[in-house]
Design an enzyme around this catalytic site. Structure first.
Site, PDB file in Angstrom:
ATOM      1  N   ARG A 144       0.679  -1.188   0.108  1.00 53.89           N
ATOM      2  CA  ARG A 144      -0.019  -0.210  -0.095  1.00 53.89           C
ATOM      3  C   ARG A 144       0.833   1.108  -0.053  1.00 53.89           C
ATOM      4  O   ARG A 144       1.260   1.843   1.294  1.00 53.89           O
ATOM      5  CB  ARG A 144      -0.798   0.098   1.256  1.00 53.89           C
ATOM      6  CG  ARG A 144      -1.835   1.192   1.145  1.00 53.89           C
ATOM      7  CD  ARG A 144      -2.842   1.031   2.702  1.00 53.89           C
ATOM      8  NE  ARG A 144      -3.625   2.254   2.710  1.00 53.89           N
ATOM      9  CZ  ARG A 144      -3.051   3.291   3.435  1.00 53.89           C
ATOM     10  NH1 ARG A 144      -1.701   3.192   3.767  1.00 53.89           N
ATOM     11  NH2 ARG A 144      -3.831   4.351   3.705  1.00 53.89           N
ATOM     12  N   SER A 185     -12.781  -3.012   1.895  1.00 57.17           N
ATOM     13  CA  SER A 185     -12.872  -2.236   3.334  1.00 57.17           C
ATOM     14  C   SER A 185     -14.284  -2.264   3.667  1.00 57.17           C
ATOM     15  O   SER A 185     -15.072  -1.263   2.573  1.00 57.17           O
ATOM     16  CB  SER A 185     -12.002  -1.043   3.413  1.00 57.17           C
ATOM     17  OG  SER A 185     -10.701  -1.033   2.960  1.00 57.17           O
ATOM     18  N   LYS A 240      -3.923   6.019   8.586  1.00 55.50           N
ATOM     19  CA  LYS A 240      -4.711   6.412   7.527  1.00 55.50           C
ATOM     20  C   LYS A 240      -5.353   7.896   7.522  1.00 55.50           C
ATOM     21  O   LYS A 240      -6.122   7.985   8.651  1.00 55.50           O
ATOM     22  CB  LYS A 240      -5.898   5.405   7.401  1.00 55.50           C
ATOM     23  CG  LYS A 240      -6.614   5.587   6.015  1.00 55.50           C
ATOM     24  CD  LYS A 240      -7.514   4.227   5.658  1.00 55.50           C
ATOM     25  CE  LYS A 240      -8.919   4.354   5.106  1.00 55.50           C
ATOM     26  NZ  LYS A 240      -8.835   4.724   3.685  1.00 55.50           N
TER      27      LYS A 240
HETATM   28  C1  TPS Z   1      -7.388  -5.319   4.923  1.00 53.98           C
HETATM   29  N1  TPS Z   1      -7.463   0.734   6.139  1.00 53.98           N
HETATM   30  C2  TPS Z   1      -8.630   0.935   6.939  1.00 53.98           C
HETATM   31  S1  TPS Z   1      -7.555   1.560   8.686  1.00 53.98           S
HETATM   32  C3  TPS Z   1      -5.998   1.506   7.845  1.00 53.98           C
HETATM   33  C4  TPS Z   1      -5.958   1.110   6.477  1.00 53.98           C
HETATM   34  C5  TPS Z   1      -5.069   1.327   5.765  1.00 53.98           C
HETATM   35  C6  TPS Z   1      -4.754   2.073   8.594  1.00 53.98           C
HETATM   36  C7  TPS Z   1      -4.303   0.678   9.551  1.00 53.98           C
HETATM   37  O1  TPS Z   1      -3.057   1.409  10.137  1.00 53.98           O
HETATM   38  N2  TPS Z   1      -8.571  -3.308   5.496  1.00 53.98           N
HETATM   39  C8  TPS Z   1      -7.448  -3.899   4.826  1.00 53.98           C
HETATM   40  N3  TPS Z   1      -6.644  -3.261   3.989  1.00 53.98           N
HETATM   41  C9  TPS Z   1      -6.832  -2.009   4.140  1.00 53.98           C
HETATM   42  N4  TPS Z   1      -5.808  -1.080   3.308  1.00 53.98           N
HETATM   43  C10 TPS Z   1      -7.908  -1.419   4.675  1.00 53.98           C
HETATM   44  C11 TPS Z   1      -8.587  -2.144   5.344  1.00 53.98           C
HETATM   45  C12 TPS Z   1      -7.921   0.163   4.819  1.00 53.98           C
HETATM   46  P1  TPS Z   1      -2.659   1.095  11.749  1.00 53.98           P
HETATM   47  O2  TPS Z   1      -2.348  -0.714  11.885  1.00 53.98           O
HETATM   48  O3  TPS Z   1      -1.095   1.622  11.902  1.00 53.98           O
HETATM   49  O4  TPS Z   1      -3.567   1.771  12.460  1.00 53.98           O
END
Ligand code: TPS
Length: 211
Positions: free
Chosen positions: A41, A112, A141
């Protein structure tokens, strides 16, 4: 292809912009520590683009291949096709999910979702798994919605849906178990591993937490 529930337990997501250390090293260490899936990503401030981005994607994909870890690409459907990635993950506002399902038969398709209604639609659209979140507050995010806790996962399971779920958003070794207990097949996370000085041991600790 491994069954989708087998790849979800510890689902690591990362781009170069998320890493404290070298991204290739970070991924290798995370794999050694026991991640079960990887999502590339490259997004937001300081993200690479063009040839640089593609070169990094290829390097990371090669590491995943070496260790038999699925390599999934976030949002960039063209790149996923070019690299013959193992899957694509999209958000509600990205490429329409029906197009993705059509073009990626036989690959992992993730979406998502933030609500029970979106989860019901995802199941109808035949996605392989959903990322439900943000569960906890996240600073990774920038446009993340409000944290919902594990309530949405519980609602989805209460409704009787069996669609595979990963929780995401602010997940770490201390709160990962609560996400599994709510009914998820796995936890998905960025910073808990990408910003660690010892990604291997962080992944190991997370694996132990969700057992
Ligand atoms: C499997 N997304 C939702 S919260 C987030 C992201 C990238 C940040 C988490 O970062 N589900 C999947 N892939 C995605 N890209 C998303 C949702 C979207 P941290 O773990 O640092 O809080």
């Amino acid at each position: 292809m491994k069954p989708v529930t087998e790849i979800l337990p510890l689902y690591f997501i990362m781009g170069s912009q998320d890493c404290t250390h070298d991204p290739i090293w970070t991924l290798e260490e995370a794999i050694k520590g026991g991640i079960t899936c990887f999502q590339f990503r490259e997004k937001g401030e300081h993200a690479l683009a063009g040839e640089e981005m593609e070169a990094l994607a290829r390097e990371l994909q090669a590491r995943c291949k070496e260790y038999n870890i699925p390599f999934i690409i976030n949002d960039d459907v063209a790149l996923a096709q070019k690299l013959d990635a193992d899957g694509v993950h999209v958000g509600q506002d990205d490429t329409p999910i029906s197009d993705v399902v059509h073009h990626f038969q036989g690959k992992y398709i993730g979406l998502s979702v933030h609500t029970l209604e979106e989860a019901i639609r995802a199941a109808q659209d035949q996605v392989d798994y959903i990322g439900v979140g943000p569960i906890f507050d996240t600073s990774t995010k920038k446009d993340a919605k409000k944290a919902s806790g594990v309530t949405t996962i519980q609602q989805i399971r209460k409704s009787g849906m069996t669609i595979p779920i990963v929780g995401i958003g602010g997940i770490n070794a201390d709160n990962a178990k609560s996400v599994m207990d709510a009914g998820a097949e796995g936890v998905s996370l960025i910073s808990a591993i990408s910003q660690s000085n010892d990604p291997s041991s962080s992944a190991k600790t997370l694996r132990a937490a969700i057992q």
